[in-house]
Design a protein around this motif. Structure first.
Motif, PDB file in Angstrom:
ATOM      1  N   ASP A 139      -6.872   6.670   1.319  1.00  0.00           N
ATOM      2  CA  ASP A 139      -7.148   5.977   0.107  1.00  0.00           C
ATOM      3  C   ASP A 139      -8.217   5.074  -0.053  1.00  0.00           C
ATOM      4  O   ASP A 139      -8.938   5.075  -1.051  1.00  0.00           O
ATOM      5  CB  ASP A 139      -5.684   4.932   0.069  1.00  0.00           C
ATOM      6  CG  ASP A 139      -5.276   4.718  -1.593  1.00  0.00           C
ATOM      7  OD1 ASP A 139      -5.764   5.372  -2.318  1.00  0.00           O
ATOM      8  OD2 ASP A 139      -4.415   4.065  -1.638  1.00  0.00           O
ATOM      9  N   LEU A 140      -8.534   4.425   0.917  1.00  0.00           N
ATOM     10  CA  LEU A 140      -9.796   3.678   0.985  1.00  0.00           C
ATOM     11  C   LEU A 140     -10.940   4.463   0.988  1.00  0.00           C
ATOM     12  O   LEU A 140     -12.051   4.159  -0.197  1.00  0.00           O
ATOM     13  CB  LEU A 140     -10.141   2.832   2.203  1.00  0.00           C
ATOM     14  CG  LEU A 140      -9.303   1.422   2.489  1.00  0.00           C
ATOM     15  CD1 LEU A 140      -9.532   0.842   3.745  1.00  0.00           C
ATOM     16  CD2 LEU A 140      -9.700   0.442   1.260  1.00  0.00           C
ATOM     17  N   LEU A 141     -11.074   5.809   1.473  1.00  0.00           N
ATOM     18  CA  LEU A 141     -12.212   6.585   1.255  1.00  0.00           C
ATOM     19  C   LEU A 141     -12.306   7.225  -0.253  1.00  0.00           C
ATOM     20  O   LEU A 141     -13.360   7.077  -0.770  1.00  0.00           O
ATOM     21  CB  LEU A 141     -12.308   7.789   2.076  1.00  0.00           C
ATOM     22  CG  LEU A 141     -11.976   7.456   3.668  1.00  0.00           C
ATOM     23  CD1 LEU A 141     -12.078   8.565   4.683  1.00  0.00           C
ATOM     24  CD2 LEU A 141     -13.788   6.798   3.717  1.00  0.00           C
ATOM     25  N   VAL A 142     -11.219   7.348  -0.720  1.00  0.00           N
ATOM     26  CA  VAL A 142     -11.086   7.811  -2.278  1.00  0.00           C
ATOM     27  C   VAL A 142     -11.774   6.741  -3.045  1.00  0.00           C
ATOM     28  O   VAL A 142     -12.551   6.929  -3.902  1.00  0.00           O
ATOM     29  CB  VAL A 142      -9.694   8.351  -2.470  1.00  0.00           C
ATOM     30  CG1 VAL A 142      -9.733   8.275  -4.113  1.00  0.00           C
ATOM     31  CG2 VAL A 142      -9.207   9.589  -1.958  1.00  0.00           C
ATOM     32  N   GLU A 143     -11.227   5.218  -2.858  1.00  0.00           N
ATOM     33  CA  GLU A 143     -11.830   4.272  -3.672  1.00  0.00           C
ATOM     34  C   GLU A 143     -13.097   4.100  -3.513  1.00  0.00           C
ATOM     35  O   GLU A 143     -14.073   3.749  -4.383  1.00  0.00           O
ATOM     36  CB  GLU A 143     -10.813   3.129  -3.339  1.00  0.00           C
ATOM     37  CG  GLU A 143      -9.762   3.117  -3.969  1.00  0.00           C
ATOM     38  CD  GLU A 143      -9.276   3.400  -5.251  1.00  0.00           C
ATOM     39  OE1 GLU A 143      -9.985   2.842  -6.141  1.00  0.00           O
ATOM     40  OE2 GLU A 143      -8.380   3.925  -5.736  1.00  0.00           O
TER      41      GLU A 143
ATOM     42  N   LEU B 100      -9.252  -8.091   2.419  1.00  0.00           N
ATOM     43  CA  LEU B 100      -7.671  -8.056   2.743  1.00  0.00           C
ATOM     44  C   LEU B 100      -7.318  -6.641   3.795  1.00  0.00           C
ATOM     45  O   LEU B 100      -6.704  -6.769   4.868  1.00  0.00           O
ATOM     46  CB  LEU B 100      -6.669  -8.360   2.029  1.00  0.00           C
ATOM     47  CG  LEU B 100      -5.064  -8.337   2.345  1.00  0.00           C
ATOM     48  CD1 LEU B 100      -4.795  -9.208   3.459  1.00  0.00           C
ATOM     49  CD2 LEU B 100      -4.280  -8.711   1.156  1.00  0.00           C
ATOM     50  N   VAL B 101      -7.677  -5.753   3.037  1.00  0.00           N
ATOM     51  CA  VAL B 101      -7.339  -4.262   3.427  1.00  0.00           C
ATOM     52  C   VAL B 101      -8.241  -3.859   4.447  1.00  0.00           C
ATOM     53  O   VAL B 101      -7.911  -3.352   5.562  1.00  0.00           O
ATOM     54  CB  VAL B 101      -7.264  -3.102   2.436  1.00  0.00           C
ATOM     55  CG1 VAL B 101      -7.004  -1.864   2.944  1.00  0.00           C
ATOM     56  CG2 VAL B 101      -5.958  -3.437   1.468  1.00  0.00           C
TER      57      VAL B 101
ATOM     58  N   LEU C  86       0.946  -1.115  -0.010  1.00  0.00           N
ATOM     59  CA  LEU C  86       0.008  -0.232  -0.087  1.00  0.00           C
ATOM     60  C   LEU C  86       0.861   1.290   0.041  1.00  0.00           C
ATOM     61  O   LEU C  86       0.488   2.300  -0.683  1.00  0.00           O
ATOM     62  CB  LEU C  86      -0.933   0.011   1.218  1.00  0.00           C
ATOM     63  CG  LEU C  86      -2.222  -1.181   1.136  1.00  0.00           C
ATOM     64  CD1 LEU C  86      -2.846  -1.021   2.486  1.00  0.00           C
ATOM     65  CD2 LEU C  86      -3.190  -0.399   0.238  1.00  0.00           C
ATOM     66  N   ALA C  87       1.854   1.293   0.850  1.00  0.00           N
ATOM     67  CA  ALA C  87       2.746   2.494   0.782  1.00  0.00           C
ATOM     68  C   ALA C  87       3.415   2.599  -0.550  1.00  0.00           C
ATOM     69  O   ALA C  87       3.846   3.728  -0.846  1.00  0.00           O
ATOM     70  CB  ALA C  87       3.902   2.143   2.031  1.00  0.00           C
ATOM     71  N   ALA C  88       3.892   1.518  -1.209  1.00  0.00           N
ATOM     72  CA  ALA C  88       4.625   1.589  -2.584  1.00  0.00           C
ATOM     73  C   ALA C  88       3.585   1.930  -3.864  1.00  0.00           C
ATOM     74  O   ALA C  88       4.076   2.924  -4.516  1.00  0.00           O
ATOM     75  CB  ALA C  88       5.109   0.303  -2.860  1.00  0.00           C
ATOM     76  N   VAL C  89       2.492   1.470  -3.661  1.00  0.00           N
ATOM     77  CA  VAL C  89       1.636   1.689  -5.067  1.00  0.00           C
ATOM     78  C   VAL C  89       0.369   2.104  -4.537  1.00  0.00           C
ATOM     79  O   VAL C  89      -0.546   2.426  -5.776  1.00  0.00           O
ATOM     80  CB  VAL C  89       1.597   0.348  -5.869  1.00  0.00           C
ATOM     81  CG1 VAL C  89       2.928  -0.187  -6.159  1.00  0.00           C
ATOM     82  CG2 VAL C  89       0.887  -0.862  -5.274  1.00  0.00           C
TER      83      VAL C  89
END
Length: 212
Positions: free
Chosen positions: A125-129, A78-79, A44-47
């Motif tokens: 990131d989750l909220l954006v998705e 998973l996340v 997650l930190a990378a991509v």
């Protein structure tokens, strides 16, 4: 001749056979599970979430894809499982005896969650998705919001019962007043929470609820 009592006693029953796991039964090793979770954080930190893949996670963890799929059916699950470890769901509703004390306790819990590096990196990131993909919204809301809403409802109900708030006080308003400023400061702006900030915010939330 007197019989030996031991000789006439009923034979001892044989010990119950030890049940063994069926051959080939899957055993989920905890060290593998933890390696996968650590790999998720790194991926997650990378991509980011949108480019994250089960293949990439498995590669980082040094396991096959099947090891991941045995535990989680998709990257979303998973996340969410990872973020759920830092959510407030399952925590008891604060019962300090006052509305201010309960709000202050809620703020302390949420602030602690938002300070965690995993939560602070993944939640935005989750909220954006979720905004882009409505099918994700319910799952994300269930992990991130439902526990906080339950605590807010309990806090407001306790304050109404004690006469600190009028009937019909809105738990949603309490949650907005409390969590909004914290999320903005800790996740969006990424500022430190100075000493006394949570005390001042708790007083503002109480004043806002009583003025409604």
């Amino acid at each position: 001749m007197t019989k030996d009592p031991a000789a006439s006693a009923a034979p001892a029953s044989a010990p119950a056979p030890v049940r063994r796991a069926p051959a080939g039964a899957a055993v989920l090793r905890e060290d593998v599970t933890e390696a996968i979770r650590e790999a998720v954080v790194e991926e997650l930190a990378a991509v980011g979430f949108s480019r994250m893949s089960i293949e990439g996670v498995a590669r980082r963890a040094g396991v096959g894809k099947t090891a991941v799929y045995r535990r989680w059916k998709s990257k979303l699950h998973l996340v969410l499982d990872l973020v759920g470890a830092f959510a407030v769901d399952g925590l008891p509703v604060p019962e300090t005896g006052s509305l201010y004390g309960d709000v202050r306790a809620l703020l302390e819990v949420v602030s602690h969650v938002l300070r965690h590096p995993v939560a602070s990196a993944v939640i935005p990131d989750l909220l954006v998705e979720a905004a882009r993909h409505p099918e994700m919204a319910d799952a994300v809301r269930g992990t991130l919001v439902d526990g906080q809403r339950r605590m807010a409802e309990g806090i407001v109900a306790g304050a109404v019962a004690r006469g600190e708030l009028a009937e019909g006080a809105d738990p949603g308003r309490a949650l907005d007043l409390a969590i909004g400023p914290l999320y903005w400061r800790q996740v969006v702006v990424r500022d430190e929470v100075p000493a006394g900030y949570l005390d001042d915010l708790a007083r503002s939330v109480v004043a806002g609820l009583r003025a409604a």
